[in-house]
Motif scaffolding. Structure first.
Motif, PDB file in Angstrom:
ATOM      1  N   PRO A  17     -61.433-114.239 -35.089  1.00  0.00           N
ATOM      2  CA  PRO A  17     -60.735-115.493 -35.412  1.00  0.00           C
ATOM      3  C   PRO A  17     -59.524-115.755 -34.530  1.00  0.00           C
ATOM      4  N   VAL A  18     -58.934-114.681 -33.947  1.00  0.00           N
ATOM      5  CA  VAL A  18     -57.760-114.834 -33.096  1.00  0.00           C
ATOM      6  C   VAL A  18     -58.069-114.210 -31.735  1.00  0.00           C
ATOM      7  N   LEU A  19     -57.748-114.937 -30.682  1.00  0.00           N
ATOM      8  CA  LEU A  19     -57.966-114.447 -29.317  1.00  0.00           C
ATOM      9  C   LEU A  19     -56.627-114.122 -28.674  1.00  0.00           C
TER      10      LEU A  19
ATOM     11  N   LEU B  73     -62.278-135.970 -32.724  1.00  0.00           N
ATOM     12  CA  LEU B  73     -62.063-136.201 -31.309  1.00  0.00           C
ATOM     13  C   LEU B  73     -61.012-135.259 -30.723  1.00  0.00           C
ATOM     14  N   SER B  74     -59.987-134.941 -31.485  1.00  0.00           N
ATOM     15  CA  SER B  74     -58.882-134.192 -30.897  1.00  0.00           C
ATOM     16  C   SER B  74     -58.944-132.683 -31.124  1.00  0.00           C
ATOM     17  N   TYR B  75     -59.854-132.204 -31.965  1.00  0.00           N
ATOM     18  CA  TYR B  75     -60.015-130.752 -32.122  1.00  0.00           C
ATOM     19  C   TYR B  75     -61.468-130.405 -32.414  1.00  0.00           C
ATOM     20  N   GLN B  76     -61.988-129.442 -31.650  1.00  0.00           N
ATOM     21  CA  GLN B  76     -63.324-128.911 -31.901  1.00  0.00           C
ATOM     22  C   GLN B  76     -63.264-127.392 -31.830  1.00  0.00           C
ATOM     23  N   LYS B  77     -63.788-126.755 -32.834  1.00  0.00           N
ATOM     24  CA  LYS B  77     -63.768-125.295 -32.879  1.00  0.00           C
ATOM     25  C   LYS B  77     -64.785-124.735 -31.886  1.00  0.00           C
ATOM     26  N   GLU B  78     -64.296-123.825 -31.019  1.00  0.00           N
ATOM     27  CA  GLU B  78     -65.193-123.242 -30.003  1.00  0.00           C
ATOM     28  C   GLU B  78     -64.682-121.852 -29.630  1.00  0.00           C
ATOM     29  N   ASN B  79     -65.559-120.863 -29.739  1.00  0.00           N
ATOM     30  CA  ASN B  79     -65.194-119.467 -29.461  1.00  0.00           C
ATOM     31  C   ASN B  79     -66.354-118.783 -28.755  1.00  0.00           C
ATOM     32  N   HIS B  80     -66.137-118.370 -27.514  1.00  0.00           N
ATOM     33  CA  HIS B  80     -67.201-117.755 -26.717  1.00  0.00           C
ATOM     34  C   HIS B  80     -67.142-116.230 -26.684  1.00  0.00           C
TER      35      HIS B  80
ATOM     36  N   PRO C  87     -60.702-121.532 -31.095  1.00  0.00           N
ATOM     37  CA  PRO C  87     -61.073-121.017 -32.421  1.00  0.00           C
ATOM     38  C   PRO C  87     -60.184-121.517 -33.552  1.00  0.00           C
ATOM     39  N   GLN C  88     -58.881-121.764 -33.253  1.00  0.00           N
ATOM     40  CA  GLN C  88     -57.988-122.280 -34.292  1.00  0.00           C
ATOM     41  C   GLN C  88     -57.470-123.660 -33.890  1.00  0.00           C
ATOM     42  N   ASP C  89     -57.104-124.410 -34.885  1.00  0.00           N
ATOM     43  CA  ASP C  89     -56.504-125.720 -34.640  1.00  0.00           C
ATOM     44  C   ASP C  89     -55.014-125.520 -34.362  1.00  0.00           C
ATOM     45  N   ASN C  90     -54.667-125.499 -33.069  1.00  0.00           N
ATOM     46  CA  ASN C  90     -53.287-125.252 -32.649  1.00  0.00           C
ATOM     47  C   ASN C  90     -52.551-126.539 -32.258  1.00  0.00           C
ATOM     48  N   ARG C  91     -53.024-127.665 -32.724  1.00  0.00           N
ATOM     49  CA  ARG C  91     -52.449-128.921 -32.233  1.00  0.00           C
ATOM     50  C   ARG C  91     -50.982-129.099 -32.596  1.00  0.00           C
ATOM     51  N   ASP C  92     -50.493-128.342 -33.568  1.00  0.00           N
ATOM     52  CA  ASP C  92     -49.074-128.455 -33.934  1.00  0.00           C
ATOM     53  C   ASP C  92     -48.216-127.405 -33.237  1.00  0.00           C
ATOM     54  N   ARG C  93     -48.836-126.595 -32.383  1.00  0.00           N
ATOM     55  CA  ARG C  93     -48.091-125.585 -31.640  1.00  0.00           C
ATOM     56  C   ARG C  93     -47.457-126.189 -30.389  1.00  0.00           C
TER      57      ARG C  93
ATOM     58  N   THR D  45     -41.896-111.079 -20.623  1.00  0.00           N
ATOM     59  CA  THR D  45     -42.171-109.891 -19.816  1.00  0.00           C
ATOM     60  C   THR D  45     -43.572-109.994 -19.249  1.00  0.00           C
ATOM     61  N   ASN D  46     -43.887-109.035 -18.351  1.00  0.00           N
ATOM     62  CA  ASN D  46     -45.181-109.126 -17.677  1.00  0.00           C
ATOM     63  C   ASN D  46     -46.331-108.651 -18.546  1.00  0.00           C
ATOM     64  N   THR D  47     -46.060-108.275 -19.785  1.00  0.00           N
ATOM     65  CA  THR D  47     -47.149-107.847 -20.664  1.00  0.00           C
ATOM     66  C   THR D  47     -47.219-108.677 -21.937  1.00  0.00           C
ATOM     67  N   ASP D  48     -46.450-109.789 -22.020  1.00  0.00           N
ATOM     68  CA  ASP D  48     -46.480-110.612 -23.219  1.00  0.00           C
ATOM     69  C   ASP D  48     -47.859-111.223 -23.415  1.00  0.00           C
ATOM     70  N   ASP D  49     -48.288-111.291 -24.675  1.00  0.00           N
ATOM     71  CA  ASP D  49     -49.536-111.967 -24.985  1.00  0.00           C
ATOM     72  C   ASP D  49     -49.333-113.469 -24.899  1.00  0.00           C
ATOM     73  N   GLY D  50     -50.432-114.180 -24.834  1.00  0.00           N
ATOM     74  CA  GLY D  50     -50.370-115.629 -24.822  1.00  0.00           C
ATOM     75  C   GLY D  50     -51.665-116.174 -25.380  1.00  0.00           C
ATOM     76  N   GLU D  51     -51.718-117.475 -25.573  1.00  0.00           N
ATOM     77  CA  GLU D  51     -52.943-118.137 -25.986  1.00  0.00           C
ATOM     78  C   GLU D  51     -53.181-119.289 -25.024  1.00  0.00           C
ATOM     79  N   TYR D  52     -54.305-119.261 -24.352  1.00  0.00           N
ATOM     80  CA  TYR D  52     -54.639-120.275 -23.366  1.00  0.00           C
ATOM     81  C   TYR D  52     -55.671-121.206 -23.989  1.00  0.00           C
ATOM     82  N   CYS D  53     -55.227-122.438 -24.255  1.00  0.00           N
ATOM     83  CA  CYS D  53     -56.032-123.395 -25.020  1.00  0.00           C
ATOM     84  C   CYS D  53     -56.501-124.530 -24.106  1.00  0.00           C
ATOM     85  N   PRO D  54     -57.803-124.759 -24.000  1.00  0.00           N
ATOM     86  CA  PRO D  54     -58.305-125.808 -23.110  1.00  0.00           C
ATOM     87  C   PRO D  54     -58.376-127.180 -23.780  1.00  0.00           C
ATOM     88  N   LEU D  55     -57.984-128.196 -23.013  1.00  0.00           N
ATOM     89  CA  LEU D  55     -58.155-129.582 -23.426  1.00  0.00           C
ATOM     90  C   LEU D  55     -59.271-130.186 -22.583  1.00  0.00           C
TER      91      LEU D  55
END
Length: 386
Positions: free
Chosen positions: A20-22, A7-14, A137-143, A111-121
């Motif tokens: 493996p890393v976006l 229920l709390s994590y589903q792997k999905e990569n479009h 794509p990854q289980d980031n629930r502990d981030r 900074t204005n060029t830092d990477d990030g990870e945008y994770c949808p709930l």
């Protein structure tokens, strides 16, 4: 798989190639595919449109934030962030019951060029009970989430606290650069921004297209798979697609030429009107074009003393020579005695006798020939001279 984990994590990569890393761009596009039902290309085109409108590179947080705003997401109060994603999922399960969608940013973003990870709930209706799951794509629930964006069901902002303000952008310092014999100062950026967009500006100049169109073509270069458009592989893909030819650095006395030296020596090397996309050092690119008969670097600052370590040239297209067209030949429609016709071999001749099927024709020098009437009509021309 345990029910709670399901229920709390589903792997999905479009992403088309599903790495493996976006990165920041890949993850926000993936988030829009998950939450809005877009295809990857549709989401990318929306990001490109925003970048072209505000004159910022697609991977910059300012562009991504503007995209999220346009898609109906609101940045939440700072007191609601810096939580573990598991905690935020629990908060969503308690607070949201109308299908609100959440996107979490896990980047620090100094900074204005830092990477990030945008994770949808994403909310799941379990028999009238709403449960949220992370789709990524990854289980980031502990981030830890640094930003929380919510798209409310009715399109309005119902944040319990004032929204978090965007970080103050570093003030852009516009260089005061004077043109010289090797430099034309021009900023192709539509908003006159001075940012790290040299690759886009150079393409806009050499292809004679708007800055926003150059961004679009860079996205198309690898079929929307490259998330950093000004990466070397993506730039090379577009240069090849646009018909540029690659050359190594030019040297004199064993030393690589600077931009100023390069411009002064290439007049006899290329046809007039050749367009050049050049690497001025390892991390900067410029356009080199002809102005008033002289090759000059097009840039926002004086980069003419930097070495041209590699360049791509596109020759002007030669005008196609129009095909020689002959006037449509006049055809015979009927024969009559005394009529003059033109034969391909015997020249002009006069019809001296005629039956239903045979025509007798007198040519120069007393030569008389008999032909089938149908053949004469199909192969000879009318002639006004005897």
């Amino acid at each position: 798989m345990p029910k709670e984990q399901f229920l709390s994590y589903q792997k999905e990569n479009h992403h088309p190639s599903q790495p493996p890393v976006l990165d920041a761009v890949g993850s926000v596009l993936n988030a829009l595919c998950v939450t809005k039902g877009y295809t990857w290309k549709e989401a990318y085109c929306k990001l490109i449109a925003v970048a072209g409108k505000i004159g910022q590179m697609p991977q910059y947080p300012k562009t991504i934030r503007e995209l999220l705003h346009e898609e109906g997401f609101f940045l939440q109060a700072k007191t609601n962030v810096n939580k573990c994603i598991r905690e935020i999922i629990a908060d969503c399960n308690r607070s949201f019951h109308d299908g609100e969608v959440v996107i979490l940013n896990l980047s620090v973003g100094h900074t204005n060029t830092d990477d990030g990870e945008y994770c949808p709930l994403v909310p799941h209706d379990l028999g009238g009970q709403t449960k949220y799951a992370l789709h990524f794509p990854q289980d980031n629930r502990d981030r830890i989430a640094r930003e929380v964006w919510v798209a409310w069901k009715d399109g309005q902002d119902h944040s319990p606290l004032p929204p978090q303000q965007s970080r103050t952008q570093r003030k852009e310092l516009k260089p005061q650069t004077k043109e010289n014999e090797s430099l034309v100062v021009l900023n192709e950026n539509p908003n006159d921004n001075y940012i790290g967009d040299c690759a886009v500006r150079a393409f806009a100049a050499v292809l004679e297209i708007p800055w926003a169109e150059a961004i679009k073509r860079l996205a198309e270069a690898q079929n929307y798979a490259a998330t950093i458009l000004n990466g070397e592989k993506n730039i090379e893909a577009l240069l090849k697609k646009e018909g540029f030819e690659k050359f190594d650095a030019m040297k004199r006395n064993g030393k690589i030429l600077t931009g100023k030296e390069f411009c002064s020596l290439i007049h006899d090397m290329f046809p007039a009107g050749t367009r050049i996309y050049a690497y001025s050092g390892r991390s900067h690119v410029v356009a080199i074009l002809v102005f008033d008969g002289e090759y000059k670097i097009v840039d926002t600052w004086d980069s003419t003393n930097r070495k041209i370590i590699e360049y791509w040239a596109k020759y002007p297209q030669k005008p196609k020579r129009p095909r020689k067209t002959e006037a449509p030949a006049e055809k015979l429609t009927a024969l009559s005695v005394g009529m003059t016709i033109q034969h391909k071999t015997f020249g002009n001749g006069k019809v001296t006798a005629l039956s239903d099927t045979i025509a007798t024709i007198q040519f120069a020098g007393g030569v008389e020939k008999k032909f089938a009437v149908a053949w004469v009509l199909g192969n000879c021309k009318p002639c006004e001279t005897a």
